[in-house]
Scaffold this motif. Structure first.
Motif, PDB file in Angstrom:
ATOM      1  N   THR A   1      95.602  50.837  44.137  1.00  0.00           N
ATOM      2  CA  THR A   1      95.528  51.048  45.567  1.00  0.00           C
ATOM      3  C   THR A   1      95.013  49.862  46.326  1.00  0.00           C
ATOM      4  OG1 THR A   1      93.734  52.349  45.470  1.00  0.00           O
ATOM      5  CG2 THR A   1      95.770  53.289  45.217  1.00  0.00           C
TER       6      THR A   1
ATOM      7  N   SER B   1      89.576  51.125  43.659  1.00  0.00           N
ATOM      8  CA  SER B   1      90.912  51.020  44.195  1.00  0.00           C
ATOM      9  C   SER B   1      91.685  49.689  43.597  1.00  0.00           C
ATOM     10  CB  SER B   1      90.664  50.534  45.740  1.00  0.00           C
ATOM     11  OG  SER B   1      90.041  51.852  46.319  1.00  0.00           O
TER      12      SER B   1
ATOM     13  N   ASN C   1      92.928  50.928  40.134  1.00  0.00           N
ATOM     14  CA  ASN C   1      93.796  51.743  40.010  1.00  0.00           C
ATOM     15  C   ASN C   1      95.270  51.324  40.844  1.00  0.00           C
ATOM     16  OD1 ASN C   1      93.517  52.469  42.906  1.00  0.00           O
ATOM     17  ND2 ASN C   1      92.328  54.389  42.281  1.00  0.00           N
TER      18      ASN C   1
END
Length: 128
Positions: A115, A110, A113
């Motif tokens: 997020t 996470s 990437n």
């Protein structure tokens, strides 16, 4: 490294964990009490790394060290986390905004990437 360690396990449940207390309910209740919650073991290097990641981002996670639960309920919570994750690799387990993100691999994915920061902002753990 500064993070908010769970000051006392006394506030975690109204009664000590027993056969009648569902450990998964305990995990979910603890996870929903703060923006970022990490279930950890004090001697685990991956737990240390995830705590450092959040602290380095300016997040103040609440950390429950399962091996330091004075009532001995840490093992029950660890078994509940195994059931929730579906894996034997238990700690660290991270919850953001009361929702389980997962273990270190999910947190790092996470983060890489892009997020993770929006999750932290939505949970109120980051303001910038």
């Amino acid at each position: 490294m500064h993070y908010q360690a769970a000051e006392s396990w006394d506030h975690c449940t109204t009664t000590p964990p027993t056969a009648t207390t569902d450990p998964i309910e305990t995990v979910m209740r603890l996870a929903s009490e703060n923006a970022v919650v990490i279930f950890s073991i004090s001697s685990c290097c991956m737990c240390h790394a995830v705590k450092r990641l959040f602290c380095g981002m300016g997040v103040n996670p609440t950390v429950y060290e399962l091996d330091q639960d004075p009532r001995g309920g840490g093992k029950e919570i660890e078994r509940a986390l195994i059931r929730l994750l579906g894996t034997s690799q238990v700690v660290p387990v991270v919850f953001i905004g009361g929702k389980m993100v997962g273990s270190m691999d999910r947190v790092m994915a996470s983060h890489i990437n892009g997020t993770l920061v929006p999750l932290l902002k939505d949970a109120g753990a980051l303001w910038l």
